[in-house]
Design an enzyme around this catalytic site. Structure first.
Site, mmCIF file in Angstrom:
data_model
loop_
_atom_site.group_PDB
_atom_site.id
_atom_site.type_symbol
_atom_site.label_atom_id
_atom_site.label_comp_id
_atom_site.label_asym_id
_atom_site.label_seq_id
_atom_site.Cartn_x
_atom_site.Cartn_y
_atom_site.Cartn_z
ATOM 1 C CE LYS A 100 -6.805 -4.059 -5.546
ATOM 2 N NZ LYS A 100 -7.849 -4.851 -4.914
ATOM 3 C CB THR A 133 -2.970 -2.057 -4.685
ATOM 4 O OG1 THR A 133 -3.663 -3.296 -4.592
ATOM 5 C CG2 THR A 133 -3.706 -1.131 -5.634
ATOM 6 C CE LYS A 175 -2.537 1.571 -1.675
ATOM 7 N NZ LYS A 175 -2.078 0.216 -1.835
ATOM 8 C CG LEU A 233 6.175 -4.696 0.290
ATOM 9 C CD1 LEU A 233 7.454 -4.044 -0.206
ATOM 10 C CD2 LEU A 233 6.331 -5.147 1.730
ATOM 11 N N PRO A 234 2.548 -2.225 1.315
ATOM 12 C CG PRO A 234 2.554 -1.203 3.419
ATOM 13 C CD PRO A 234 3.384 -2.082 2.525
HETATM 14 P P1 NAD Z 1 -0.763 -4.438 5.711
HETATM 15 O O1 NAD Z 1 -0.418 -3.047 6.115
HETATM 16 O O2 NAD Z 1 -1.593 -5.301 6.602
HETATM 17 O O3 NAD Z 1 0.597 -5.260 5.411
HETATM 18 C C1 NAD Z 1 1.729 -4.717 4.813
HETATM 19 C C2 NAD Z 1 2.941 -5.403 5.440
HETATM 20 O O4 NAD Z 1 4.127 -4.962 4.783
HETATM 21 C C3 NAD Z 1 3.114 -5.058 6.931
HETATM 22 O O5 NAD Z 1 3.187 -6.256 7.665
HETATM 23 C C4 NAD Z 1 4.412 -4.285 6.972
HETATM 24 O O6 NAD Z 1 5.149 -4.491 8.145
HETATM 25 C C5 NAD Z 1 5.122 -4.843 5.763
HETATM 26 N N1 NAD Z 1 6.183 -3.999 5.214
HETATM 27 C C6 NAD Z 1 6.144 -2.688 4.917
HETATM 28 N N2 NAD Z 1 7.322 -2.286 4.392
HETATM 29 C C7 NAD Z 1 8.119 -3.380 4.375
HETATM 30 C C8 NAD Z 1 9.448 -3.625 3.948
HETATM 31 N N3 NAD Z 1 10.195 -2.655 3.434
HETATM 32 N N4 NAD Z 1 9.934 -4.879 4.065
HETATM 33 C C9 NAD Z 1 9.186 -5.870 4.585
HETATM 34 N N5 NAD Z 1 7.909 -5.705 4.999
HETATM 35 C C10 NAD Z 1 7.396 -4.480 4.898
HETATM 36 O O7 NAD Z 1 -1.419 -4.309 4.269
HETATM 37 P P2 NAD Z 1 -2.342 -5.392 3.512
HETATM 38 O O8 NAD Z 1 -3.759 -5.166 3.885
HETATM 39 O O9 NAD Z 1 -1.725 -6.744 3.659
HETATM 40 O O10 NAD Z 1 -2.193 -4.843 2.010
HETATM 41 C C11 NAD Z 1 -1.015 -5.076 1.254
HETATM 42 C C12 NAD Z 1 -1.295 -4.613 -0.172
HETATM 43 O O11 NAD Z 1 -2.402 -5.346 -0.714
HETATM 44 C C13 NAD Z 1 -1.649 -3.118 -0.289
HETATM 45 O O12 NAD Z 1 -1.084 -2.601 -1.461
HETATM 46 C C14 NAD Z 1 -3.166 -3.148 -0.393
HETATM 47 O O13 NAD Z 1 -3.666 -2.016 -1.087
HETATM 48 C C15 NAD Z 1 -3.404 -4.440 -1.149
HETATM 49 N N6 NAD Z 1 -4.700 -5.101 -0.923
HETATM 50 C C16 NAD Z 1 -5.217 -5.236 0.346
HETATM 51 C C17 NAD Z 1 -6.438 -5.897 0.513
HETATM 52 C C18 NAD Z 1 -7.054 -6.082 1.885
HETATM 53 O O14 NAD Z 1 -8.251 -6.478 1.951
HETATM 54 N N7 NAD Z 1 -6.334 -5.853 2.973
HETATM 55 C C19 NAD Z 1 -7.129 -6.408 -0.590
HETATM 56 C C20 NAD Z 1 -6.553 -6.275 -1.858
HETATM 57 C C21 NAD Z 1 -5.331 -5.626 -2.004
#
Ligand code: NAD
Length: 299
Positions: A170, A95, A245, A64-65
């Site tokens: 991280k 994260t 964030k 999740l975000p």
């Molecule tokens: P994203 O915004 O693409 O995906 C998050 C998903 O969570 C969305 O599809 C959203 O609809 C869903 N969501 C939110 N609240 C929800 C709930 N209560 N129930 C069900 N689903 C819910 O984000 P992302 O890029 O996939 O990143 C996710 C995490 O990974 C974050 O913490 C980010 O910091 C970390 N991260 C991202 C990357 C990257 O390159 N994108 C790399 C490393 C770590």
């Protein structure tokens, strides 16, 4: 073994697909129907809520975000901790703040549920290729239970320490990543403004002492590399809002430990400006556009 996967965004979607490809039965949930459809088309079963997705699961994985989403998912009356069977293993890959990770893991432990924080590095390309790095905080035996699953989604697995330690490591990594991205964007902008070709300059720096991950694998200048966000108008990838964030989490951790992180503070300010300028949803390499150099229109 039955798995539940909650959060199927840029990272969670491809991670869940890799678990499906490995033959696991997957029950999935996300707030965005389009993200769920990609998984059901590949053979996962869609649940109408997170609570229903986790009810029969042996292992729950969440992606999740931010902290508030993870607290909301696991805690409270309708939360995962109240829904799962005894001994279900909980793996949060989001994260989030180390304090939030510790809080949720302690609440899980109070119910006899093992939980690890397992944030990842490697970006969306690593998520798709199954080559992520997992940085784990929590008990060693919980990590050993999780290891076969993590190996289907990644290739490096580090045990950073106790609960919350995965998040600390991280956050340190992402502060360094943001500083490197801004530095790389700044250097290419300077070179191009002085008549250099961005690709020629990137090739030179990638073989010189300025070499770094953003330059070599995630170049922020449109036209230098294929298959990176800069090649598609900075869509997808790792959102600037998410980097902002993480930089905020780094500043909170620095303040709590009374450590000076001046470049991290400046990076946070730059991403704040960038988000305010309407670029929050663009990949974090789009910080290049804030410096007056590249723009998606030029790609
Ligand atoms: P994203 O915004 O693409 O995906 C998050 C998903 O969570 C969305 O599809 C959203 O609809 C869903 N969501 C939110 N609240 C929800 C709930 N209560 N129930 C069900 N689903 C819910 O984000 P992302 O890029 O996939 O990143 C996710 C995490 O990974 C974050 O913490 C980010 O910091 C970390 N991260 C991202 C990357 C990257 O390159 N994108 C790399 C490393 C770590």
């Amino acid at each position: 073994m039955k798995l539940a996967f909650i959060g199927l965004g840029n990272m969670g979607g491809p991670m869940a697909l890799n678990l499906l490809k490995a033959g696991y039965a997957l029950s999935v949930f996300d707030l965005m129907p389009a993200s769920v459809k990609i998984l059901t088309d590949a053979g996962a079963s869609a649940a109408a809520s997170a609570a229903l997705a986790v009810r029969d699961a042996d292992v729950v994985v969440s992606m999740l975000p931010a902290s508030a989403h993870v607290r909301g998912l696991y805690l409270g009356d309708g939360g995962v901790l109240a829904q799962v069977r005894p001994h279900t293993l909980l793996i949060d890959c989001s994260t989030i703040a180390p304090g939030a990770a510790k809080e949720v893991a302690a609440a899980a432990q109070a119910k006899g549920l093992p939980m690890i924080d397992a944030p990842v590095s490697g970006g969306t390309a690593g998520a798709a290729a199954g080559t992520l790095t997992f940085i784990v905080g929590g008990a060693a035996d919980a990590l050993e239970r999780a290891r076969p699953l993590l190996q289907k989604m990644g290739k490096n697995i580090f045990h950073a320490g106790a609960s919350g330690a995965g998040q600390i490591a991280k956050i340190c990594n992402n502060m360094l990543l943001a500083i490197q991205m801004i530095g790389t964007a700044e250097a290419i902008t300077l070179g191009v403004a002085n008549g250099m070709d961005a690709k020629v300059l990137s090739d030179i720096m990638a073989q010189s002492s300025g070499r770094n991950w953003t330059l070599e694998l995630y170049n922020p200048w449109p036209g230098v590399m294929e298959n990176v966000p800069a090649a598609r108008g900075y869509a997808g990838g790792f959102g600037s809002q998410l980097m902002l964030k993480d930089l905020g989490l780094a500043q909170e951790a620095a303040a709590a430990a009374q450590v000076a992180t001046p470049l991290g503070a400046i990076a946070r300010q730059l991403y704040q400006l960038h988000a305010q300028n309407g670029s929050a949803a663009l990949d974090f390499s789009s910080i290049t556009t804030l410096l007056g150099g590249a723009s998606p229109a030029k790609s």
